[in-house]
Motif scaffolding. Structure first.
Motif, mmCIF file in Angstrom:
data_model
loop_
_atom_site.group_PDB
_atom_site.id
_atom_site.type_symbol
_atom_site.label_atom_id
_atom_site.label_comp_id
_atom_site.label_asym_id
_atom_site.label_seq_id
_atom_site.Cartn_x
_atom_site.Cartn_y
_atom_site.Cartn_z
ATOM 1 N N SER A 154 0.856 -1.193 0.000
ATOM 2 C CA SER A 154 0.000 0.000 0.000
ATOM 3 C C SER A 154 0.890 1.240 0.000
ATOM 4 O O SER A 154 0.605 2.227 -0.687
ATOM 5 C CB SER A 154 -0.913 0.023 1.230
ATOM 6 O OG SER A 154 -1.701 -1.145 1.271
ATOM 7 N N LYS A 167 -6.147 3.652 2.308
ATOM 8 C CA LYS A 167 -6.144 2.343 1.637
ATOM 9 C C LYS A 167 -5.778 1.208 2.586
ATOM 10 O O LYS A 167 -6.392 0.147 2.593
ATOM 11 C CB LYS A 167 -5.173 2.349 0.463
ATOM 12 C CG LYS A 167 -5.698 3.115 -0.721
ATOM 13 C CD LYS A 167 -4.732 3.023 -1.866
ATOM 14 C CE LYS A 167 -5.283 3.778 -3.073
ATOM 15 N NZ LYS A 167 -4.306 3.842 -4.149
ATOM 16 N N ARG A 171 -8.131 -1.939 3.823
ATOM 17 C CA ARG A 171 -7.713 -3.331 3.596
ATOM 18 C C ARG A 171 -7.742 -4.121 4.910
ATOM 19 O O ARG A 171 -8.244 -5.241 4.961
ATOM 20 C CB ARG A 171 -6.313 -3.368 2.973
ATOM 21 C CG ARG A 171 -6.372 -3.022 1.504
ATOM 22 C CD ARG A 171 -5.018 -2.894 0.820
ATOM 23 N NE ARG A 171 -5.248 -2.644 -0.599
ATOM 24 C CZ ARG A 171 -4.577 -1.763 -1.343
ATOM 25 N NH1 ARG A 171 -3.589 -1.079 -0.825
ATOM 26 N NH2 ARG A 171 -4.885 -1.614 -2.620
ATOM 27 N N HIS A 229 -12.219 -7.608 -1.752
ATOM 28 C CA HIS A 229 -12.077 -6.243 -1.264
ATOM 29 C C HIS A 229 -11.461 -5.342 -2.340
ATOM 30 O O HIS A 229 -11.923 -4.225 -2.573
ATOM 31 C CB HIS A 229 -11.229 -6.204 0.006
ATOM 32 C CG HIS A 229 -10.863 -4.817 0.411
ATOM 33 N ND1 HIS A 229 -11.769 -3.966 0.995
ATOM 34 C CD2 HIS A 229 -9.714 -4.097 0.257
ATOM 35 C CE1 HIS A 229 -11.189 -2.792 1.197
ATOM 36 N NE2 HIS A 229 -9.947 -2.853 0.760
ATOM 37 N N GLU A 230 -10.403 -5.832 -3.002
ATOM 38 C CA GLU A 230 -9.755 -5.013 -4.040
ATOM 39 C C GLU A 230 -10.712 -4.752 -5.196
ATOM 40 O O GLU A 230 -10.766 -3.643 -5.731
ATOM 41 C CB GLU A 230 -8.480 -5.707 -4.554
ATOM 42 C CG GLU A 230 -7.367 -5.817 -3.521
ATOM 43 C CD GLU A 230 -7.017 -4.477 -2.847
ATOM 44 O OE1 GLU A 230 -6.999 -3.435 -3.536
ATOM 45 O OE2 GLU A 230 -6.772 -4.475 -1.630
ATOM 46 N N THR A 233 -13.309 -2.186 -4.095
ATOM 47 C CA THR A 233 -12.740 -0.840 -3.975
ATOM 48 C C THR A 233 -12.552 -0.223 -5.365
ATOM 49 O O THR A 233 -12.841 0.955 -5.585
ATOM 50 C CB THR A 233 -11.379 -0.911 -3.241
ATOM 51 O OG1 THR A 233 -11.563 -1.683 -2.070
ATOM 52 C CG2 THR A 233 -10.864 0.446 -2.855
ATOM 53 N N ASN A 234 -12.080 -1.053 -6.301
ATOM 54 C CA ASN A 234 -11.908 -0.550 -7.668
ATOM 55 C C ASN A 234 -13.253 -0.180 -8.292
ATOM 56 O O ASN A 234 -13.371 0.841 -8.968
ATOM 57 C CB ASN A 234 -11.213 -1.600 -8.537
ATOM 58 C CG ASN A 234 -9.710 -1.615 -8.282
ATOM 59 O OD1 ASN A 234 -9.194 -0.758 -7.575
ATOM 60 N ND2 ASN A 234 -9.027 -2.583 -8.868
ATOM 61 N N SER A 281 -1.312 -1.528 -14.275
ATOM 62 C CA SER A 281 -2.050 -2.007 -13.105
ATOM 63 C C SER A 281 -1.366 -1.549 -11.834
ATOM 64 O O SER A 281 -0.151 -1.341 -11.790
ATOM 65 C CB SER A 281 -2.170 -3.527 -13.134
ATOM 66 O OG SER A 281 -0.896 -4.092 -13.183
ATOM 67 N N GLY A 284 -3.763 -3.276 -6.325
ATOM 68 C CA GLY A 284 -5.046 -3.968 -6.203
ATOM 69 C C GLY A 284 -5.205 -5.098 -7.197
ATOM 70 O O GLY A 284 -5.454 -6.246 -6.820
ATOM 71 N N SER A 285 -5.029 -4.773 -8.500
ATOM 72 C CA SER A 285 -5.248 -5.839 -9.479
ATOM 73 C C SER A 285 -4.152 -6.901 -9.417
ATOM 74 O O SER A 285 -4.402 -8.073 -9.701
ATOM 75 C CB SER A 285 -5.456 -5.289 -10.888
ATOM 76 O OG SER A 285 -4.628 -4.207 -11.114
ATOM 77 N N LEU A 287 -2.802 -7.914 -6.659
ATOM 78 C CA LEU A 287 -3.186 -8.758 -5.517
ATOM 79 C C LEU A 287 -4.282 -9.748 -5.936
ATOM 80 O O LEU A 287 -4.237 -10.935 -5.579
ATOM 81 C CB LEU A 287 -3.664 -7.871 -4.360
ATOM 82 C CG LEU A 287 -4.050 -8.599 -3.073
ATOM 83 C CD1 LEU A 287 -2.847 -9.329 -2.480
ATOM 84 C CD2 LEU A 287 -4.606 -7.627 -2.030
ATOM 85 N N VAL A 288 -5.262 -9.260 -6.715
ATOM 86 C CA VAL A 288 -6.352 -10.136 -7.173
ATOM 87 C C VAL A 288 -5.764 -11.299 -7.985
ATOM 88 O O VAL A 288 -6.084 -12.467 -7.758
ATOM 89 C CB VAL A 288 -7.381 -9.340 -8.017
ATOM 90 C CG1 VAL A 288 -8.413 -10.271 -8.632
ATOM 91 C CG2 VAL A 288 -8.075 -8.293 -7.147
#
Ligand SMILES: Nc1ncnc2c1ncn2[C@@H]1O[C@H](COP(=O)(O)OP(=O)(O)OP(=O)(O)O)[C@@H](O)[C@H]1O
Ligand SMILES: [Mg+2]
Length: 318
Positions: A154, A167, A171, A229-230, A233-234, A281, A284-285, A287-288
């Motif tokens: 983060s 952020k 999280r 969560h990501e 949030t996006n 990216s 967030g993306s 992490l996904v």
């Protein structure tokens, strides 16, 4: 001779767990079958105390070789209660001379069996506690390294302290909601719906959820909570949940793929702003993708349609 026989998993045999008067080497190793040929098997079957006046003239069972090899003539046996309504085993007292076991002798045996049962109960509770502490240490370690990694990442992608604070806090809060929910379920398999409700709580009014009662392991539930969560949030920042008319549909189902069972999840955003595929990216993306593909061994496909993000992923579940 005296013996404590422990019922083995599977229920077909009893192990001579403790005792006195038996030939050397037998305690801890000798087993007796639970079939009706043995006095202990018969005791378990009738679920009551069994008194034997003379084994050689006994007609209810033949007597196992353990008793015959020790010249047993008379005896009495009672059940030692287990923890889950199942018997722990059998307590037996045997003599090599003829002896008439009275009602009082049998009651005495029952009292000893009750004492043995409560000692076993206490020991098992202690063992379980040690196991839990070990498990807890492991989980706390994992959680701390996850939080450290969330913080570092983060911080790397934030352009100000205020952004980092917002952020990181979001999280951790989402992770904490997912943890509470999973802990309430005893850290066992958890309903996917529960995880979704916990993580997407701030947006639930804008989400159409269609999915059956699917259960996921506690570890998978934590991983999914991070990814969800990501995504949410996006969606709230750039996608369907960023405008008043936008809408998100979250749909899941299970399907068989050879000998695996896959959980297929669709994330469809619509009604929000016109979007296009991002040129780069952020955390967030990433992490996904890491969670779905590496942690959960799944496959992920994201389509940034003009009408909104359409994401599909599949992960193996049990
Ligand atoms: N649901 C969405 N709808 C439209 N665009 C999206 C959506 N999700 C992500 N994007 C685009 O993808 C980019 C990368 O998203 P990502 O989550 O990786 O980074 P970020 O949100 O900018 O930063 P971070 O997640 O690290 O806080 C975003 O900047 C945005 O342009
Ligand atoms: Mg993001």
């Amino acid at each position: 001779m005296c013996k404590i026989l422990e019922l083995m998993p599977g229920g077909d045999a009893l192990l001579l767990r403790a005792g006195v008067g038996w030939k050397p080497g037998l305690v801890g190793t000798a087993t007796v079958g639970t079939e009706l040929g043995s006095q202990a098997g018969y005791t378990l079957k009738v679920s009551n105390s069994v008194v034997v006046d003379d084994l050689s003239t006994e007609t209810r069972f033949s007597g196992p070789s353990l008793l015959r090899e020790h010249g047993v003539v008379s005896g009495a046996s009672v059940i030692i209660a287990g923890m889950d309504g199942r018997a722990y085993g059998v307590l037996g007292a045997h003599t090599s001379r003829h002896m008439r076991f009275s009602r009082i002798d049998v009651e005495f045996l029952h009292s000893v069996a009750n004492l043995v049962a409560s000692a076993i109960h206490r020991n098992r509770a202690l063992e379980r506690q040690e196991l839990l502490i070990h498990e807890l240490r492991h989980r706390v370690g994992n959680l701390l390294s996850l939080i450290t990694s969330l913080f570092n990442n983060s911080a790397r992608s934030a352009s100000s302290i205020a952004e980092l604070e917002e952020k990181f806090q979001a999280r951790v809060m989402s992770l904490s909601r997912a943890h509470s929910m999973i802990l309430e379920a005893g850290w066992r398999a958890t309903s996917l719906r529960g995880v979704v409700d916990a993580v997407l709580e701030p947006y639930l009014e804008r989400i159409g959820i269609e999915g059956g009662d699917v259960r996921v392991s506690a570890d998978n539930a934590v991983a999914l909570s991070l990814a969800l969560h990501e995504l949410a949030t996006n969606a709230a920042k750039y996608g369907a949940l960023s405008t008043p008319d936008g809408w998100l549909t979250l749909r899941w189902s299970k399907r068989r793929d050879g000998d695996r069972i896959l959980l297929a999840v669709n994330w469809h955003e619509e009604g929000g702003p016109t979007i296009s595929a991002p040129s780069q990216s952020g955390f967030g993306s990433k992490l996904v993708t890491t969670v779905i593909e590496r942690q959960l061994n799944g496959e992920l496909k994201a389509d940034y349609l003009e009408s909104g993000l359409r994401l599909h992923f599949e992960i193996p579940v049990v």
